[in-house]
Design a protein around this motif. Structure first.
Motif: not given
Length: 254
Positions: A54-59, A75-79, A132-143
């Protein structure tokens, strides 16, 4: 009987994913072990687990197999992608590519510029939230191609998100150094890192809802942090807290 055996195998695979996630949460294994176990649940060509900073606002990618340009996008644009707004909406369910409306795909740089050139036609993007409701990250799976993921496997991925979120949240990357007269690492005023994030947003005059959207938490959570900030700093209101932050050189992340 074959269908029953398939279901039993899928459940066994799900248990292995959960155990791998628990090991990662305890520090006994890495995120790569979690992705390896997930491959038994959903057959895929690319996958990644990322943690939100959240500080750097990136994954930050904890483990993944996407090409370099796709990893950089995640990492840098998906959000900022229009699809991300849907992903982290109130439903908080995973979004499978085959279920995304065509108009949303047309507006998504992530699909048009990153996934489509790879031949991706199925997969899931799943936001991960802490207890506690915090957004912590993401799972991405592609086929690649038209290997549509069976319904039971989709359901298993959804059921595993709590374990995946715990694993991702436990993999903390070293904080990025910050310039200024009072680095946040010093925790001025005895504030927690999250309270410092909220305090920084107060200097911009943002409302609880606006802060919640930027930090990917609920407005109620922001309100609780503000109450703690006022008490710890012994100031009467948000404006006074913002003035104290400005004196310390604390500003919101871009």
């Amino acid at each position: 009987m074959a269908a029953q055996r398939d279901t039993a195998d899928l459940l066994d695979s799900a248990l292995r994913v959960r155990e791998a996630a628990r090991s990662a949460t305890a520090g006994a294994a890495g995120a790569d072990a979690v992705l390896a176990a997930l491959a038994e649940v959903v057959e895929h060509d690319h996958a990644s687990l990322t943690r939100w900073d959240p500080r750097r606002r990136r994954h930050t990618t904890l483990a993944g197999s996407y090409p370099e340009d796709a990893t950089a996008y995640i990492e840098t644009r998906l959000h900022r992608d229009p699809v991300f707004t849907v992903l982290r909406g109130p439903a908080r369910g995973g979004l499978w590519l085959g279920d995304v409306p065509e108009e949303l795909l047309a507006a998504s740089p992530g699909f048009q510029d990153v996934l489509a050139p790879l031949g991706i036609e199925d997969g899931v993007a799943q936001c991960l939230f802490a207890a506690d409701g915090r957004y912590v990250g993401m799972l991405n799976i592609s086929v690649r191609g038209r290997r549509r993921t069976p319904g039971p496997a989709r359901a298993v991925v959804t059921l595993l998100t709590e374990s995946l979120a715990a694993a991702v949240a436990s993999c903390e990357a070293p904080p990025a150094p910050e310039a200024g007269p009072a680095p946040r690492a010093e925790r001025p005023g005895g504030l927690s890192p999250r309270e410092l994030d909220v305090l920084a947003e107060l200097t911009a005059g943002r409302t609880n809802r606006q802060i919640a959207e930027r930090l990917y938490v609920t407005p109620r959570t922001v309100g609780t942090h503000v109450e703690h900030i006022l008490a710890k700093l012994d100031v009467p209101n948000r404006a006074a807290a913002a003035a104290r932050a400005a004196a310390w050189g604390i500003t919101p992340a871009r």
